[in-house]
Enzyme design. Structure first.
Site, PDB file in Angstrom:
ATOM      1  N   LYS A   1      13.504 -13.997   0.005  1.00 50.51           N
ATOM      2  CA  LYS A   1      12.790 -13.357  -1.096  1.00 50.51           C
ATOM      3  C   LYS A   1      13.440 -12.028  -1.476  1.00 50.51           C
ATOM      4  O   LYS A   1      13.166 -10.988  -0.882  1.00 50.51           O
ATOM      5  CB  LYS A   1      11.320 -13.115  -0.740  1.00 50.51           C
ATOM      6  CG  LYS A   1      10.519 -12.838  -1.996  1.00 50.51           C
ATOM      7  CD  LYS A   1       9.413 -11.844  -1.829  1.00 50.51           C
ATOM      8  CE  LYS A   1       9.831 -10.431  -1.646  1.00 50.51           C
ATOM      9  NZ  LYS A   1      10.509  -9.775  -2.794  1.00 50.51           N
TER      10      LYS A   1
ATOM     11  N   GLU B   1      14.729  -4.593   9.907  1.00 48.07           N
ATOM     12  CA  GLU B   1      15.862  -3.687   9.653  1.00 48.07           C
ATOM     13  C   GLU B   1      15.365  -2.686   8.625  1.00 48.07           C
ATOM     14  O   GLU B   1      15.200  -3.030   7.451  1.00 48.07           O
ATOM     15  CB  GLU B   1      17.047  -4.460   9.061  1.00 48.07           C
ATOM     16  CG  GLU B   1      17.647  -5.503   9.958  1.00 48.07           C
ATOM     17  CD  GLU B   1      18.542  -4.907  11.032  1.00 48.07           C
ATOM     18  OE1 GLU B   1      18.871  -3.710  10.945  1.00 48.07           O
ATOM     19  OE2 GLU B   1      18.883  -5.649  11.954  1.00 48.07           O
TER      20      GLU B   1
ATOM     21  N   GLU C   1      13.596   9.840   4.177  1.00 45.78           N
ATOM     22  CA  GLU C   1      14.738   9.125   3.590  1.00 45.78           C
ATOM     23  C   GLU C   1      14.652   9.293   2.074  1.00 45.78           C
ATOM     24  O   GLU C   1      13.664   8.880   1.457  1.00 45.78           O
ATOM     25  CB  GLU C   1      14.654   7.640   3.962  1.00 45.78           C
ATOM     26  CG  GLU C   1      15.854   6.842   3.527  1.00 45.78           C
ATOM     27  CD  GLU C   1      15.720   5.353   3.806  1.00 45.78           C
ATOM     28  OE1 GLU C   1      14.634   4.779   3.602  1.00 45.78           O
ATOM     29  OE2 GLU C   1      16.727   4.744   4.221  1.00 45.78           O
TER      30      GLU C   1
ATOM     31  N   CYS D   1      21.247   2.242   3.852  1.00 43.30           N
ATOM     32  CA  CYS D   1      20.374   2.576   4.981  1.00 43.30           C
ATOM     33  C   CYS D   1      21.085   3.347   6.088  1.00 43.30           C
ATOM     34  O   CYS D   1      20.478   4.161   6.761  1.00 43.30           O
ATOM     35  CB  CYS D   1      19.769   1.300   5.542  1.00 43.30           C
ATOM     36  SG  CYS D   1      21.011   0.057   5.894  1.00 43.30           S
TER      37      CYS D   1
HETATM   38  P1  NAD Z   1      10.964  -2.017   0.030  1.00 43.84           P
HETATM   39  O1  NAD Z   1      10.349  -1.859   1.380  1.00 43.84           O
HETATM   40  O2  NAD Z   1      10.290  -1.413  -1.127  1.00 43.84           O
HETATM   41  O3  NAD Z   1      11.123  -3.577  -0.321  1.00 43.84           O
HETATM   42  C1  NAD Z   1      11.765  -4.460   0.560  1.00 43.84           C
HETATM   43  C2  NAD Z   1      11.324  -5.878   0.225  1.00 43.84           C
HETATM   44  O4  NAD Z   1       9.938  -6.039   0.542  1.00 43.84           O
HETATM   45  C3  NAD Z   1      11.470  -6.260  -1.247  1.00 43.84           C
HETATM   46  O5  NAD Z   1      11.942  -7.599  -1.318  1.00 43.84           O
HETATM   47  C4  NAD Z   1      10.037  -6.153  -1.755  1.00 43.84           C
HETATM   48  O6  NAD Z   1       9.806  -6.965  -2.902  1.00 43.84           O
HETATM   49  C5  NAD Z   1       9.269  -6.669  -0.561  1.00 43.84           C
HETATM   50  N1  NAD Z   1       7.844  -6.304  -0.497  1.00 43.84           N
HETATM   51  C6  NAD Z   1       7.205  -5.287  -1.141  1.00 43.84           C
HETATM   52  N2  NAD Z   1       5.891  -5.265  -0.781  1.00 43.84           N
HETATM   53  C7  NAD Z   1       5.714  -6.272   0.101  1.00 43.84           C
HETATM   54  C8  NAD Z   1       4.587  -6.746   0.837  1.00 43.84           C
HETATM   55  N3  NAD Z   1       3.380  -6.172   0.736  1.00 43.84           N
HETATM   56  N4  NAD Z   1       4.765  -7.809   1.670  1.00 43.84           N
HETATM   57  C9  NAD Z   1       5.986  -8.384   1.806  1.00 43.84           C
HETATM   58  N5  NAD Z   1       7.081  -7.982   1.129  1.00 43.84           N
HETATM   59  C10 NAD Z   1       6.947  -6.933   0.288  1.00 43.84           C
HETATM   60  O7  NAD Z   1      12.458  -1.490   0.153  1.00 43.84           O
HETATM   61  P2  NAD Z   1      13.549  -1.374  -0.998  1.00 43.84           P
HETATM   62  O8  NAD Z   1      13.230  -0.205  -1.865  1.00 43.84           O
HETATM   63  O9  NAD Z   1      13.769  -2.703  -1.652  1.00 43.84           O
HETATM   64  O10 NAD Z   1      14.849  -1.061  -0.132  1.00 43.84           O
HETATM   65  C11 NAD Z   1      15.171   0.209   0.338  1.00 43.84           C
HETATM   66  C12 NAD Z   1      14.795   0.335   1.814  1.00 43.84           C
HETATM   67  O11 NAD Z   1      15.431  -0.679   2.586  1.00 43.84           O
HETATM   68  C13 NAD Z   1      15.295   1.647   2.387  1.00 43.84           C
HETATM   69  O12 NAD Z   1      14.327   2.176   3.255  1.00 43.84           O
HETATM   70  C14 NAD Z   1      16.544   1.226   3.160  1.00 43.84           C
HETATM   71  O13 NAD Z   1      16.932   2.130   4.157  1.00 43.84           O
HETATM   72  C15 NAD Z   1      16.122  -0.097   3.692  1.00 43.84           C
HETATM   73  N6  NAD Z   1      17.280  -0.923   4.070  1.00 43.84           N
HETATM   74  C16 NAD Z   1      17.549  -1.165   5.393  1.00 43.84           C
HETATM   75  C17 NAD Z   1      18.658  -1.915   5.765  1.00 43.84           C
HETATM   76  C18 NAD Z   1      18.978  -2.179   7.217  1.00 43.84           C
HETATM   77  O14 NAD Z   1      19.759  -3.091   7.485  1.00 43.84           O
HETATM   78  N7  NAD Z   1      18.431  -1.445   8.161  1.00 43.84           N
HETATM   79  C19 NAD Z   1      19.491  -2.446   4.785  1.00 43.84           C
HETATM   80  C20 NAD Z   1      19.206  -2.181   3.459  1.00 43.84           C
HETATM   81  C21 NAD Z   1      18.081  -1.427   3.116  1.00 43.84           C
END
Ligand code: NAD
Length: 486
Positions: free
Chosen positions: A180, A254, A389, A288
């Site tokens: 997703k 992650e 962050e 990240c």
């Molecule tokens: P986010 O947490 O807003 O969204 C992540 C995913 O979760 C998206 O697909 C979103 O649609 C989905 N989502 C949103 N609400 C949800 C819910 N209630 N239930 C299930 N899924 C839901 O994060 P983002 O803004 O898309 O990405 C940025 C974040 O991701 C930053 O914190 C970054 O550091 C982190 N990140 C971590 C890694 C890693 O490998 N550690 C890699 C890339 C990004």
């Protein structure tokens, strides 16, 4: 500003049971090209109905995929990697339209993504279980079984790499998957899934349900999803964990980071400054693992800041489709507003001294979501600037007196994803690496995340690993079989 080649975009954002679809019950969202603020496509999103259909297809495909000879699974994973490399230019263009990563940077993504498939293909026929000592009266062995359907929720940033980093070990271990992606990244994942089908992956093994929170929550709650993998922010991770807890579903996480870059007085200051620069150029701070807290030993601080400012002034900011561009815009209007508001708050509350940047770019870049590379020095260790962050081109600089203080300051964060050490004295570098609370430590850069590395975090950066042997174990579970031979 170059008009992006929109004809490169895949037609739909959903792929279920081997067929793409533009029919989503989760509403329609406009995808915007962040460099000029214009809509590229209106994208129908997955809702409950499409998630149910995708899980059912993944469940059906599981017996076929797991039943294949491991060497045949490996061959298909190799073919997927080859297809990614063959389509590297197309994938780079899609990535650049999707999240405005400069083409000079996204041009390397397909090869990096392919390496995840090549590496994990090797595990498909080698991830054996173990014999368990049971005395002469019994034969006891533990096999590593795939879970079944993995529900994988991914973020938008560096989506080509993020998607393949998960798909490769999940598939190598014999699972099927419902992926997703979010509405901000509706194109790359579907194109990867299409290429995987063309490379011989059976239909239903990978399904893509691009959608928002509703689709994500339904996937986590679905009783036929055997394990959830979530990559994203800690805020969303808490919701995911609460939904998963209702049916005791296993989850790997992650999450975000606020990674320290520790520069000792004997280090090569230019190498360290170039590492700090990665927090701006390339992903515009939207990564990240990027080092966003720079800790410099007193004595080197002034020289280091001069070097870093010189590098930042030379960063080419502009049109993501220009080969010379090193830094593009933030991903969306909302991200731009969030980053500017963090900068404004930091200035208002005296969280640090602004020594460079701190504003949105205008003129020919005014329609896009561009923020100037921003540096704060003398940052208060407990301030939001030091602890939150920001996910934008904002660096915080600190100074430390000795090794103990450096370690204390580096570990004073609720995150623990990555850390960077620059020191000529390698005994010290090893000592510090051992003391740092982080899933990965890089010494004396330059940095690469390789598929062979067990990548993941500690503290609020999550748990679970993608990459290496640990990445395969993440998506298998041992089953013990005891047989009496009396
Ligand atoms: P986010 O947490 O807003 O969204 C992540 C995913 O979760 C998206 O697909 C979103 O649609 C989905 N989502 C949103 N609400 C949800 C819910 N209630 N239930 C299930 N899924 C839901 O994060 P983002 O803004 O898309 O990405 C940025 C974040 O991701 C930053 O914190 C970054 O550091 C982190 N990140 C971590 C890694 C890693 O490998 N550690 C890699 C890339 C990004």
């Amino acid at each position: 500003m170059t008009d992006p080649p929109l004809n490169r975009l895949p037609e739909h954002a959903l792929l279920i049971g081997g067929r793409t679809s533009g029919d989503g019950s989760g509403g329609v969202e406009d995808h915007v090209y962040a460099a000029n603020g214009r809509v590229t496509r209106s994208v129908p999103l997955a809702g409950v109905r499409e998630v149910d259909a995708a899980v059912s297809e993944a469940r059906r495909a599981f017996e076929t995929w797991r039943g294949m000879l491991p060497r045949d699974r490996a061959r298909i994973l190799h073919s997927i990697g080859d297809a990614l490399v063959r389509h590297r230019e197309e994938l780079a263009q899609i990535q650049t339209i999707e999240t405005s990563v400069p083409i000079a940077f996204s041009g390397a993504f397909a090869e990096i993504a392919a390496r995840y498939f090549f590496y994990n293909a090797g595990w498909a026929d080698k991830a054996a279980g173990e014999m368990v000592p049971a005395g002469s009266g019994a034969l006891d062995y533990a096999i590593e079984e795939p879970y079944g359907v993995i529900g994988a929720i991914v973020p938008w940033n560096a989506s080509l790499i993020a998607v393949c980093q998960i798909l490769a070990p999940v598939l190598a271990a014999g699972n099927t998957v419902v992926l997703k992606p979010p509405p901000l990244a509706p194109f790359v994942a579907v194109r990867v899934a299409e290429l995987a089908l063309e490379a011989g992956l059976p239909p239903g093994v990978v399904n893509v349900v691009t959608g928002g929170a509703e689709a994500g929550e339904h996937l986590v709650r679905h009783p036929d999803v055997a394990k959830v993998h979530f990559t994203g922010s800690p805020v969303t991770a808490r919701r995911v964990l609460m939904s998963a807890a209702e049916r005791i579903a296993p989850v790997s996480l992650e999450l975000g980071g606020k990674s320290p870059l520790v520069v000792f007085g004997d280090a090569d200051p230019m190498a360290a400054a170039q590492q700090a620069l990665t927090s701006m150029a390339g992903l515009c701070g939207q990564g990240c693992t990027l080092p966003t807290r720079v800790l410099v030993e007193e004595g080197l601080s002034d020289r280091f800041i001069t070097l870093l400012k010189g590098l930042l002034r030379r960063v080419q900011i502009g049109d993501p489709f220009e080969d010379a561009t090193q830094m593009g815009p933030l991903v969306s209007a909302a991200a731009c507003a969030r980053v500017l508001s963090a900068i404004d708050r930091a200035r208002r509350e005296n969280e640090g001294t602004l020594i460079m940047g701190g504003y949105r770019l205008d003129g020919s870049l005014g329609d896009g979501y561009y923020v100037a590379p921003t540096l704060f020095a003398d940052v208060g260790p407990d301030s939001a600037l030091a602890q939150e962050e920001i996910f934008g081109p904002v660096l915080s600089l600190f100074t430390f007196g000795d090794e103990d203080e450096a370690i204390r300051m580096a570990n004073a964060s609720r995150y623990g994803l990555a850390a960077y050490v620059f020191a000529a004295d390698l005994r010290r570098a090893h000592r510090v690496a051992a003391a740092l609370e982080a899933g990965s430590v890089w010494i004396n850069g330059p940095v690469a995340v390789e598929p062979s590395m067990p990548f993941g975090g500690c503290k609020e950066s999550g748990y679970g690993r993608l990459g290496g042997r640990a990445g395969i174990r993440e998506f298998t579970r041992p089953k013990n079989v005891w047989l009496s031979v009396r």
